[in-house]
Design a protein around this motif. Structure first.
Motif, PDB file in Angstrom:
ATOM      1  N   HIS A 134       0.855  -0.897  -0.334  1.00 40.82           N
ATOM      2  CA  HIS A 134      -0.217   0.232  -0.016  1.00 40.82           C
ATOM      3  C   HIS A 134       0.650   1.885   0.010  1.00 40.82           C
ATOM      4  O   HIS A 134       0.311   1.812  -0.899  1.00 40.82           O
ATOM      5  N   ALA A 158      -7.001  -2.612  -0.742  1.00 43.69           N
ATOM      6  CA  ALA A 158      -8.504  -2.578   0.159  1.00 43.69           C
ATOM      7  C   ALA A 158      -8.641  -3.416   1.030  1.00 43.69           C
ATOM      8  O   ALA A 158      -8.368  -4.731   1.144  1.00 43.69           O
ATOM      9  N   ARG A 166     -18.488  -1.398   2.556  1.00 42.39           N
ATOM     10  CA  ARG A 166     -17.618  -0.699   2.988  1.00 42.39           C
ATOM     11  C   ARG A 166     -18.348   0.422   3.868  1.00 42.39           C
ATOM     12  O   ARG A 166     -17.469   0.598   4.811  1.00 42.39           O
ATOM     13  N   ASP A 237      -7.344   3.283   1.059  1.00 45.51           N
ATOM     14  CA  ASP A 237      -7.987   2.684   0.341  1.00 45.51           C
ATOM     15  C   ASP A 237      -8.480   3.747  -0.437  1.00 45.51           C
ATOM     16  O   ASP A 237      -8.612   3.613  -1.760  1.00 45.51           O
ATOM     17  N   VAL A 264      -6.594  -9.249   2.925  1.00 43.72           N
ATOM     18  CA  VAL A 264      -7.004  -8.114   2.133  1.00 43.72           C
ATOM     19  C   VAL A 264      -7.769  -8.436   0.289  1.00 43.72           C
ATOM     20  O   VAL A 264      -7.848  -9.594   0.595  1.00 43.72           O
ATOM     21  N   ALA A 268      -9.505  -5.426  -5.335  1.00 50.96           N
ATOM     22  CA  ALA A 268      -9.179  -4.483  -5.508  1.00 50.96           C
ATOM     23  C   ALA A 268      -7.325  -4.546  -6.318  1.00 50.96           C
ATOM     24  O   ALA A 268      -6.359  -3.947  -7.137  1.00 50.96           O
TER      25      ALA A 268
END
Length: 317
Positions: A134, A158, A166, A237, A264, A268
């Motif tokens: 990330h 994400a 989310r 994210d 994770v 994504a």
């Protein structure tokens, strides 16, 4: 069921430092001290490889992977993130990593990469796992970091919130922070629970190695993330998902995803692979989150995929 015997899966001693590795202190721009590590290659050098781990990690967990790259002639180095691993004890406190934003980590990485590229021979490649992925991707997208190649291993692009939408997860985190619970861990951890190690790896020996290092080095272990940390991760994210965030990255990227990842979201990772100008993705359907510390049936193909990518995209000098 957990395996009944702890059988080693390689000849490398994962509970000892390799000869030639040292641990200098690196200071960020704001003076924050980090435990860095350096392991120069002997003989003909392949190039310079920076490895960055995930949340609550420390380099001791990845000595085996570093040994693989070191054996190919890569000079290995990197650092433990501020507030965790060997960098944690410099602060004089063992409080949890109560992160409100990943921006300081991104700044740290960008500064380290600039210094590293200036003093080391190319090609320059960065391999980053989970939260490290990330941070590394955002450093390229937001700070203009350019490398010869970037490898993201199960990157936290994400969080995996399971069946919780989310927006609901964000609302729950916001409520916890309003209730002044931000600095509290979101759950209690049980290191002896087999479900815990199977969230990370199918290799019980490698999981036990990580517990060994926690016992061997007081203060290196961290507990579960706080509500504040989860809030920072969700905000990151959203930043990554924003249109235009990744489209300007100028580094070739390999993304590795684990099909059984509970931490994770593979979706994504796949989305990022499509948006990046120069990217490849490989999915390991039976792999768990810590692909570089997995059972050999997934670990070895993951290393082979990285080797192939670096051979093609980070030419030998």
């Amino acid at each position: 069921m957990a395996p009944t015997a702890l059988l080693p899966e390689s000849n490398f001693d994962r509970r000892a430092y390799p000869d030639g590795m040292d641990f200098p202190v690196w200071h960020a721009a704001d003076g924050w001290p980090h435990r860095a590590y350096r392991w120069p290659a002997g003989g003909v050098r392949r190039g310079s490889l920076l490895f960055q781990s995930g949340r609550a990690d420390y380099i001791e967990k990845y000595l085996e992977a570093c040994d693989h790259w070191h054996g190919q002639g890569w000079d290995i180095e990197g650092f433990d993130w501020r507030g965790q691993g060997g960098s944690r004890t410099f602060t004089g406190t063992l409080d949890p990593d109560d992160r409100l934003s990943f921006d300081p980590l991104i700044d740290d990485l960008a500064a380290y990469v600039a210094e590293w590229k200036a003093r080391t021979p190319g090609p320059h490649v960065l391999i980053a796992h989970s939260m490290g992925g990330h941070v590394a991707l955002r450093a390229c997208a937001e700070r203009g970091v350019v490398l010869d190649a970037l490898v993201l291993v199960a990157p936290m692009l994400a969080l995996n919130t399971g069946h919780i939408p989310r927006f609901v997860a964000s609302a729950v985190v916001g409520g916890a922070k309003l209730a002044r619970l931000g600095r509290r861990a979101i759950f209690r951890d049980n290191y002896a629970n087999p479900r815990r190690y199977l969230r990370l790896t199918a290799s019980l020996p490698r999981y036990e190695d990580s517990q060994y290092w926690k016992r061997a080095i007081p203060g290196i272990a961290m507990g579960p993330p706080t509500w504040n940390w989860i809030g920072a991760a969700l905000a990151g994210d959203r930043r990554i998902a924003r249109e235009g965030e990744l489209e300007g990255v100028r580094t070739p990227v390999l993304l590795l995803a684990a099909g059984l990842d509970k931490l994770v979201r593979d979706e994504a990772i796949a989305s990022a692979a499509k948006r990046l100008p120069d990217a490849e993705m490989k999915l390991f359907p039976t792999g768990r989150h810590e692909l570089l510390r997995e059972a050999d049936e997934n670990r070895l193909p993951a290393l082979a995929a990285i080797d192939d990518f670096l051979d093609r995209r980070a030419a030998r000098p």
